[in-house]
Design a protein around this motif. Structure first.
Motif, PDB file in Angstrom:
ATOM      1  N   LYS A   1       0.833  -1.205   0.000  1.00  0.00           N
ATOM      2  CA  LYS A   1       0.000   0.000   0.000  1.00  0.00           C
ATOM      3  C   LYS A   1       0.865   1.251   0.000  1.00  0.00           C
ATOM      4  O   LYS A   1       0.595   2.206  -0.727  1.00  0.00           O
ATOM      5  N   GLU A   2       1.914   1.244   0.822  1.00  0.00           N
ATOM      6  CA  GLU A   2       2.831   2.386   0.879  1.00  0.00           C
ATOM      7  C   GLU A   2       3.535   2.566  -0.456  1.00  0.00           C
ATOM      8  O   GLU A   2       3.705   3.692  -0.932  1.00  0.00           O
ATOM      9  N   LEU A   3       3.947   1.474  -1.074  1.00  0.00           N
ATOM     10  CA  LEU A   3       4.626   1.534  -2.364  1.00  0.00           C
ATOM     11  C   LEU A   3       3.714   2.165  -3.424  1.00  0.00           C
ATOM     12  O   LEU A   3       4.152   3.031  -4.193  1.00  0.00           O
ATOM     13  N   LEU A   4       2.452   1.770  -3.451  1.00  0.00           N
ATOM     14  CA  LEU A   4       1.505   2.354  -4.397  1.00  0.00           C
ATOM     15  C   LEU A   4       1.279   3.839  -4.126  1.00  0.00           C
ATOM     16  O   LEU A   4       1.219   4.644  -5.055  1.00  0.00           O
ATOM     17  N   LEU A   5       1.175   4.209  -2.861  1.00  0.00           N
ATOM     18  CA  LEU A   5       0.989   5.606  -2.498  1.00  0.00           C
ATOM     19  C   LEU A   5       2.195   6.435  -2.934  1.00  0.00           C
ATOM     20  O   LEU A   5       2.048   7.491  -3.545  1.00  0.00           O
TER      21      LEU A   5
ATOM     22  N   GLU B   1       4.606  10.409  -9.117  1.00  0.00           N
ATOM     23  CA  GLU B   1       4.090  10.747 -10.439  1.00  0.00           C
ATOM     24  C   GLU B   1       3.445  12.131 -10.433  1.00  0.00           C
ATOM     25  O   GLU B   1       3.643  12.928 -11.356  1.00  0.00           O
ATOM     26  N   LYS B   2       2.679  12.425  -9.398  1.00  0.00           N
ATOM     27  CA  LYS B   2       2.033  13.734  -9.274  1.00  0.00           C
ATOM     28  C   LYS B   2       3.094  14.836  -9.207  1.00  0.00           C
ATOM     29  O   LYS B   2       2.983  15.858  -9.885  1.00  0.00           O
TER      30      LYS B   2
ATOM     31  N   GLY C   1       8.063  19.235 -16.093  1.00  0.00           N
ATOM     32  CA  GLY C   1       7.683  19.553 -17.458  1.00  0.00           C
ATOM     33  C   GLY C   1       6.743  18.570 -18.109  1.00  0.00           C
ATOM     34  O   GLY C   1       6.509  18.644 -19.306  1.00  0.00           O
ATOM     35  N   GLY C   2       6.193  17.641 -17.346  1.00  0.00           N
ATOM     36  CA  GLY C   2       5.257  16.672 -17.918  1.00  0.00           C
ATOM     37  C   GLY C   2       3.867  17.245 -18.046  1.00  0.00           C
ATOM     38  O   GLY C   2       3.573  18.351 -17.605  1.00  0.00           O
ATOM     39  N   ASN C   3       3.009  16.490 -18.687  1.00  0.00           N
ATOM     40  CA  ASN C   3       1.627  16.932 -18.876  1.00  0.00           C
ATOM     41  C   ASN C   3       0.745  16.386 -17.800  1.00  0.00           C
ATOM     42  O   ASN C   3       0.673  15.335 -17.456  1.00  0.00           O
TER      43      ASN C   3
END
Length: 54
Positions: free
Chosen positions: A34-38, A44-45, A52-54
């Protein structure tokens, strides 16, 4: 280690990356997964907002 709940700075991003690596290299409990997914979602956010990502 305190659980990562947000990433707003480069330092926090690096801490999250280090924790991500630790989790990837170890046996994982359900809580670790769960921590890894969070962490993945938070990284990513941060990357979208600051690299510079979309």
């Amino acid at each position: 280690m305190q659980r990562i709940t947000e990433i707003e700075t480069e330092e926090e991003y690096r801490e999250a990356l280090n924790r991500f690596i630790e989790l990837c290299e170890s046996q994982k409990t359900d809580e670790d997964l769960k921590e890894l997914l969070l962490i993945t979602d938070l990284m990513e956010k941060y990357e979208r907002a600051n690299c510079g990502g979309n």
